[in-house]
Design a protein around this motif. Sequence first.
Motif, PDB file in Angstrom:
ATOM      1  N   LEU A  10       0.831  -1.207   0.000  1.00 30.78           N
ATOM      2  CA  LEU A  10       0.000   0.000   0.000  1.00 30.78           C
ATOM      3  C   LEU A  10       0.870   1.263   0.000  1.00 30.78           C
ATOM      4  O   LEU A  10       0.566   2.238  -0.701  1.00 30.78           O
ATOM      5  CB  LEU A  10      -0.947  -0.004   1.199  1.00 30.78           C
ATOM      6  N   MET A  11       1.977   1.237   0.750  1.00 27.20           N
ATOM      7  CA  MET A  11       2.894   2.381   0.752  1.00 27.20           C
ATOM      8  C   MET A  11       3.536   2.538  -0.618  1.00 27.20           C
ATOM      9  O   MET A  11       3.689   3.661  -1.120  1.00 27.20           O
ATOM     10  CB  MET A  11       3.945   2.222   1.848  1.00 27.20           C
ATOM     11  N   PHE A  12       3.903   1.424  -1.245  1.00 25.74           N
ATOM     12  CA  PHE A  12       4.497   1.465  -2.576  1.00 25.74           C
ATOM     13  C   PHE A  12       3.531   2.095  -3.573  1.00 25.74           C
ATOM     14  O   PHE A  12       3.933   2.919  -4.411  1.00 25.74           O
ATOM     15  CB  PHE A  12       4.913   0.064  -3.037  1.00 25.74           C
ATOM     16  N   VAL A  13       2.271   1.721  -3.513  1.00 30.94           N
ATOM     17  CA  VAL A  13       1.265   2.276  -4.422  1.00 30.94           C
ATOM     18  C   VAL A  13       1.188   3.795  -4.240  1.00 30.94           C
ATOM     19  O   VAL A  13       1.159   4.550  -5.221  1.00 30.94           O
ATOM     20  CB  VAL A  13      -0.106   1.611  -4.196  1.00 30.94           C
ATOM     21  N   ALA A  14       1.195   4.243  -2.994  1.00 36.77           N
ATOM     22  CA  ALA A  14       1.136   5.684  -2.724  1.00 36.77           C
ATOM     23  C   ALA A  14       2.388   6.385  -3.245  1.00 36.77           C
ATOM     24  O   ALA A  14       2.303   7.458  -3.862  1.00 36.77           O
ATOM     25  CB  ALA A  14       0.961   5.927  -1.229  1.00 36.77           C
ATOM     26  N   GLU A 116      -4.665  17.022  -0.912  1.00 34.46           N
ATOM     27  CA  GLU A 116      -5.670  16.066  -1.397  1.00 34.46           C
ATOM     28  C   GLU A 116      -5.873  14.934  -0.400  1.00 34.46           C
ATOM     29  O   GLU A 116      -7.007  14.513  -0.145  1.00 34.46           O
ATOM     30  CB  GLU A 116      -5.238  15.499  -2.749  1.00 34.46           C
ATOM     31  N   TRP A 117      -4.765  14.433   0.144  1.00 37.79           N
ATOM     32  CA  TRP A 117      -4.870  13.344   1.120  1.00 37.79           C
ATOM     33  C   TRP A 117      -5.579  13.830   2.380  1.00 37.79           C
ATOM     34  O   TRP A 117      -6.376  13.105   2.971  1.00 37.79           O
ATOM     35  CB  TRP A 117      -3.495  12.788   1.453  1.00 37.79           C
ATOM     36  N   GLU A 118      -5.274  15.043   2.799  1.00 39.63           N
ATOM     37  CA  GLU A 118      -5.943  15.596   3.982  1.00 39.63           C
ATOM     38  C   GLU A 118      -7.432  15.751   3.727  1.00 39.63           C
ATOM     39  O   GLU A 118      -8.251  15.450   4.601  1.00 39.63           O
ATOM     40  CB  GLU A 118      -5.320  16.949   4.341  1.00 39.63           C
ATOM     41  N   GLN A 119      -7.783  16.202   2.530  1.00 41.28           N
ATOM     42  CA  GLN A 119      -9.201  16.330   2.162  1.00 41.28           C
ATOM     43  C   GLN A 119      -9.877  14.956   2.185  1.00 41.28           C
ATOM     44  O   GLN A 119     -11.004  14.816   2.659  1.00 41.28           O
ATOM     45  CB  GLN A 119      -9.312  16.967   0.765  1.00 41.28           C
ATOM     46  N   HIS A 120      -9.192  13.945   1.687  1.00 41.24           N
ATOM     47  CA  HIS A 120      -9.769  12.601   1.589  1.00 41.24           C
ATOM     48  C   HIS A 120      -9.820  11.884   2.938  1.00 41.24           C
ATOM     49  O   HIS A 120     -10.822  11.260   3.279  1.00 41.24           O
ATOM     50  CB  HIS A 120      -8.958  11.768   0.582  1.00 41.24           C
ATOM     51  N   LEU A 126      -4.760  11.735   8.602  1.00 44.50           N
ATOM     52  CA  LEU A 126      -3.495  11.999   7.921  1.00 44.50           C
ATOM     53  C   LEU A 126      -2.382  12.194   8.946  1.00 44.50           C
ATOM     54  O   LEU A 126      -1.274  11.707   8.767  1.00 44.50           O
ATOM     55  CB  LEU A 126      -3.586  13.220   7.002  1.00 44.50           C
ATOM     56  N   ARG A 127      -2.677  12.872  10.051  1.00 40.84           N
ATOM     57  CA  ARG A 127      -1.677  13.056  11.111  1.00 40.84           C
ATOM     58  C   ARG A 127      -1.285  11.699  11.706  1.00 40.84           C
ATOM     59  O   ARG A 127      -0.116  11.431  11.947  1.00 40.84           O
ATOM     60  CB  ARG A 127      -2.245  13.980  12.206  1.00 40.84           C
ATOM     61  N   GLU A 128      -2.271  10.825  11.946  1.00 43.53           N
ATOM     62  CA  GLU A 128      -1.982   9.490  12.473  1.00 43.53           C
ATOM     63  C   GLU A 128      -1.137   8.683  11.490  1.00 43.53           C
ATOM     64  O   GLU A 128      -0.192   7.993  11.894  1.00 43.53           O
ATOM     65  CB  GLU A 128      -3.284   8.744  12.778  1.00 43.53           C
ATOM     66  N   LEU A 129      -1.469   8.769  10.200  1.00 44.58           N
ATOM     67  CA  LEU A 129      -0.694   8.079   9.181  1.00 44.58           C
ATOM     68  C   LEU A 129       0.738   8.593   9.173  1.00 44.58           C
ATOM     69  O   LEU A 129       1.699   7.813   9.183  1.00 44.58           O
ATOM     70  CB  LEU A 129      -1.328   8.263   7.801  1.00 44.58           C
ATOM     71  N   THR A 130       0.893   9.909   9.172  1.00 43.36           N
ATOM     72  CA  THR A 130       2.220  10.517   9.162  1.00 43.36           C
ATOM     73  C   THR A 130       3.003  10.121  10.405  1.00 43.36           C
ATOM     74  O   THR A 130       4.180   9.749  10.312  1.00 43.36           O
ATOM     75  CB  THR A 130       2.103  12.046   9.052  1.00 43.36           C
ATOM     76  N   LEU A 133       4.115   6.477  10.069  1.00 43.92           N
ATOM     77  CA  LEU A 133       5.219   6.316   9.123  1.00 43.92           C
ATOM     78  C   LEU A 133       6.521   6.866   9.696  1.00 43.92           C
ATOM     79  O   LEU A 133       7.587   6.275   9.493  1.00 43.92           O
ATOM     80  CB  LEU A 133       4.880   6.979   7.788  1.00 43.92           C
ATOM     81  N   GLU A 134       6.459   7.967  10.435  1.00 49.77           N
ATOM     82  CA  GLU A 134       7.659   8.494  11.107  1.00 49.77           C
ATOM     83  C   GLU A 134       8.176   7.474  12.126  1.00 49.77           C
ATOM     84  O   GLU A 134       9.381   7.257  12.233  1.00 49.77           O
ATOM     85  CB  GLU A 134       7.356   9.823  11.811  1.00 49.77           C
ATOM     86  N   LYS A 135       7.284   6.836  12.851  1.00 49.97           N
ATOM     87  CA  LYS A 135       7.676   5.812  13.824  1.00 49.97           C
ATOM     88  C   LYS A 135       8.329   4.617  13.114  1.00 49.97           C
ATOM     89  O   LYS A 135       9.330   4.081  13.597  1.00 49.97           O
ATOM     90  CB  LYS A 135       6.451   5.371  14.623  1.00 49.97           C
TER      91      LYS A 135
END
Length: 144
Positions: A10-14, A116-120, A126-130, A133-135
């Motif tokens: 999923l990360m690769f697709v993004a 766009e990602w924040e809108q979606h 998006l903050r949780e995703l970010t 990923l930082e973790k």
Amino acid sequence: MADQLHPGVLMFVAVRHIETRVVDAIVAAGFDDITLAQARVAARIGDEGSRLTELAAAAQVTKQTAGAMVDQLERAGYVERIPDPSDARAKLVQFAPRGREVLAVARRVEEEIRAEWEQHLGVRRLRELTDSLEKLREITDPWA
């Protein structure tokens, strides 16, 4: 759960989506002589410049491959080699003015995608995703 794709896929697709959008925007802006492979190497150039060995490691290519990419980028006017102030024997690769123009296009598209990602997803997701990923960088990114 068995039908879900692995998080890495999923990360690769993004990432593939981001790369495609960035390269398309770069080409549309008139910089049609840069390849995706060159862009991947150039994307790893640090703010103060980077040594070729660092670029090769971060891009996960051989030093020879990175050197060839940098040679091509240099001939096209995107990067330049300068003396490394910390080691007179070494050179740093840094963006030339033309490369900084391309970088500005890439950053603009990256911000469009973030919006766009924040809108979606919404601000919280998006903050949780970010944050997640930082973790993950702690165990996946030796160049962090």
